[in-house]
Design an enzyme around this catalytic site. Sequence first.
Site, PDB file in Angstrom:
ATOM      1  CD  GLN A  71     -11.286   2.594   0.625  1.00 12.99           C
ATOM      2  OE1 GLN A  71     -11.650   3.368  -0.247  1.00 12.99           O
ATOM      3  NE2 GLN A  71     -10.357   1.677   0.425  1.00 12.99           N
ATOM      4  CB  CYS A  77     -13.232   2.024  -2.455  1.00 15.80           C
ATOM      5  SG  CYS A  77     -12.871   1.066  -3.951  1.00 15.80           S
ATOM      6  CG  HIS A 243     -11.187   4.730  -5.731  1.00 16.35           C
ATOM      7  ND1 HIS A 243     -11.023   4.024  -4.568  1.00 16.35           N
ATOM      8  CD2 HIS A 243     -11.624   5.957  -5.365  1.00 16.35           C
ATOM      9  CE1 HIS A 243     -11.339   4.798  -3.543  1.00 16.35           C
ATOM     10  NE2 HIS A 243     -11.713   5.971  -4.000  1.00 16.35           N
ATOM     11  CG  ASN A 275     -12.278   9.445  -3.656  1.00 20.58           C
ATOM     12  OD1 ASN A 275     -12.358   8.362  -3.086  1.00 20.58           O
ATOM     13  ND2 ASN A 275     -11.138   9.903  -4.153  1.00 20.58           N
ATOM     14  CD1 TRP A 277     -10.189   6.240  -0.322  1.00 22.32           C
ATOM     15  CD2 TRP A 277      -8.836   7.488  -1.588  1.00 22.32           C
ATOM     16  NE1 TRP A 277      -9.360   5.388  -1.001  1.00 22.32           N
ATOM     17  CE2 TRP A 277      -8.511   6.131  -1.792  1.00 22.32           C
ATOM     18  CE3 TRP A 277      -8.114   8.455  -2.286  1.00 22.32           C
ATOM     19  CZ2 TRP A 277      -7.505   5.711  -2.653  1.00 22.32           C
ATOM     20  CZ3 TRP A 277      -7.105   8.039  -3.150  1.00 22.32           C
ATOM     21  CH2 TRP A 277      -6.803   6.689  -3.328  1.00 22.32           C
TER      22      TRP A 277
END
Length: 635
Positions: A71, A77, A243, A275, A277
Amino acid sequence: MPVAYRNQHYAELKKQHNKENLFEDPEFPATNSSLYYKKPPPGVVQWKRPGEICENPHLFVEGISSHDLNQGIVGNCWFVAACACLALKSNLWEKVIPDWKEQEWDSNYAGIFHFRFWIFGEWIDVVIDDRLPTINGQLIYCQSKQNNEFWSALLEKAYAKLFGCYESLAGGNTGDAVVDFSGAVVEAIDLQKEKYYADQNKQDKFFEDLLKAWNRGGIISSSIKPQGFRLESRTDNGLVRGHAYSVTDVKRVRLGHGLRAYFKNETIPLIRLRNPWGKTEWTGAWSDSSEEWSKIGETERGNLGITVADDGEFWMSFTDWCKNFTDADICHLMNTSLISTEKNWNEAVNFGKWTRHSDPLLNRCGGCINNKETFLQNPQYLFDVTKESDEVLISLQQKDRRIYRKEGQGDNLDIGFRVVKVEVNRKYRLHNMETLKSMHKSTFLPARMMFMRCELPKGRYVVIPTTFDAFMEGEFMLRLYTDVDSGCRELVKDKPQTKCWTPLFGYPQVVTHIYVDRAEIGQQGDQAEGINPYLIISCESQSVKSIAKKNSLTPEFQFSAIFFRKKVREPLTVQLWSDDLGSDKFLGQVTLSGRPDDVSHLQQLQLKNKGSKEADNMPGKIALRILTSDELTAL
């Protein structure tokens, strides 16, 4: 054929450009207007082509993977999680990224790319140039782990173009992006409300449903509501609130080692997530280094591809997933192919609008059922369930309003729908709440799509899509899935139309609705065996028949019919018959005058033999309600 967005045709534009004359998109220029409408990025932005960011740029490096993405600084996200899901499905990403081999950097490179999205029922082909926003030479939005891989950054740019600018992608729903990648139907699950973790039987069924959806190519994501905590704050076990996580596998894993594991056949349901991220993982049971992995054999561990690294991907038990996440989106890729070994669905698609009009018969934005005076002014869609019982899936999607964020708007309408059972011969719009029976209703949310799965018995139904408040205008798409053709269609007319032959054959003077609730059959010996009662309701030259109720002396019919009557003085009859292995037996009837001033409440009437009103009584009674009006749009 996909529709060219803003009439930009990729093949034609590419022919006009080359390495010496790179494409620059006039419809999405490399300016601040394409970046934001309110909040600028934190720094000086320079637009750079991939060749100016790195050496040897590629669309894909060593193929496409859910691990490719990270991201950027914009809060998208949800979009990155959807991209990670997309990367797992080659049949989908090859449709979203067409001609991907031809789009790679080679001698044909001209700074132009194109991507396809399923927007409101049709595939849209979006052309972009490859100038990407950077700060200090680094991409600021979606990016790949490999600094010379650009499929995700270019895909995100095309998506941002669709909705006006990059900032329009801040805050969204993973399921919505998956729909735009696939045309899927999204089923939103409130994990917090359902409390699957507290009911093992309920949890087991949910896992089997989820596993079935996954094995059929479904796409799953989940998230955690902040609920008073700071957005993107972390829980004690490493999860991030507010998230979106993409689900990358769903499995029932065998416990134990060697032959003992094989013969004992003890399993545990696990789920793998990522995730966006690309870091920060779950630290509880079944996390990368947890002791639980000692419970399974090396072969099974190898099959699961366990990696002990903070790469953002992790396993957890299904129970912990149900307990720690609050929401999940299951995106079903509906199989409508007749040639398939898997479950196939019959699909009906209708496009409609909530439009305002001063004439109640023409108004089409009546709001939810709280607005009793206007509720039935909404669009109405009739469908039939022709099997004894059928699972029906209903999806209501409003047109995405994200593109209007630049004008200070862009919020979704609160939408929902209600399914009502109607007369078996209903052909015109509903006008009276008394003539229908409410079967199912959705909640109302400012979501782009609302979904319902319900089981309906044989009969005729109307689904009424609405906004929560009355007189709110918008566009929607209604999709309905059944096992067999439902004949789903919009009810447009309010009453029978006058024709050129109407003066010769006459025109209806009144409309009559009959509802038969139940019957009591007086039978010698009171033996229900072999008594299979059904109804025939007749009016003028028309008649309708109910399904037979097996072996019953007290059948509950809840059966209704509606008639537009030309001969007001001609009575209606409701007859009760028994289907005895093809040999029909008459059980009695009632004759109804059907005048507007007749009693309109539920009444219990004595069954009589065929003949005049003074005909002999038959053993039994029937409970019904009849409504008649000389205003043809009253019912």
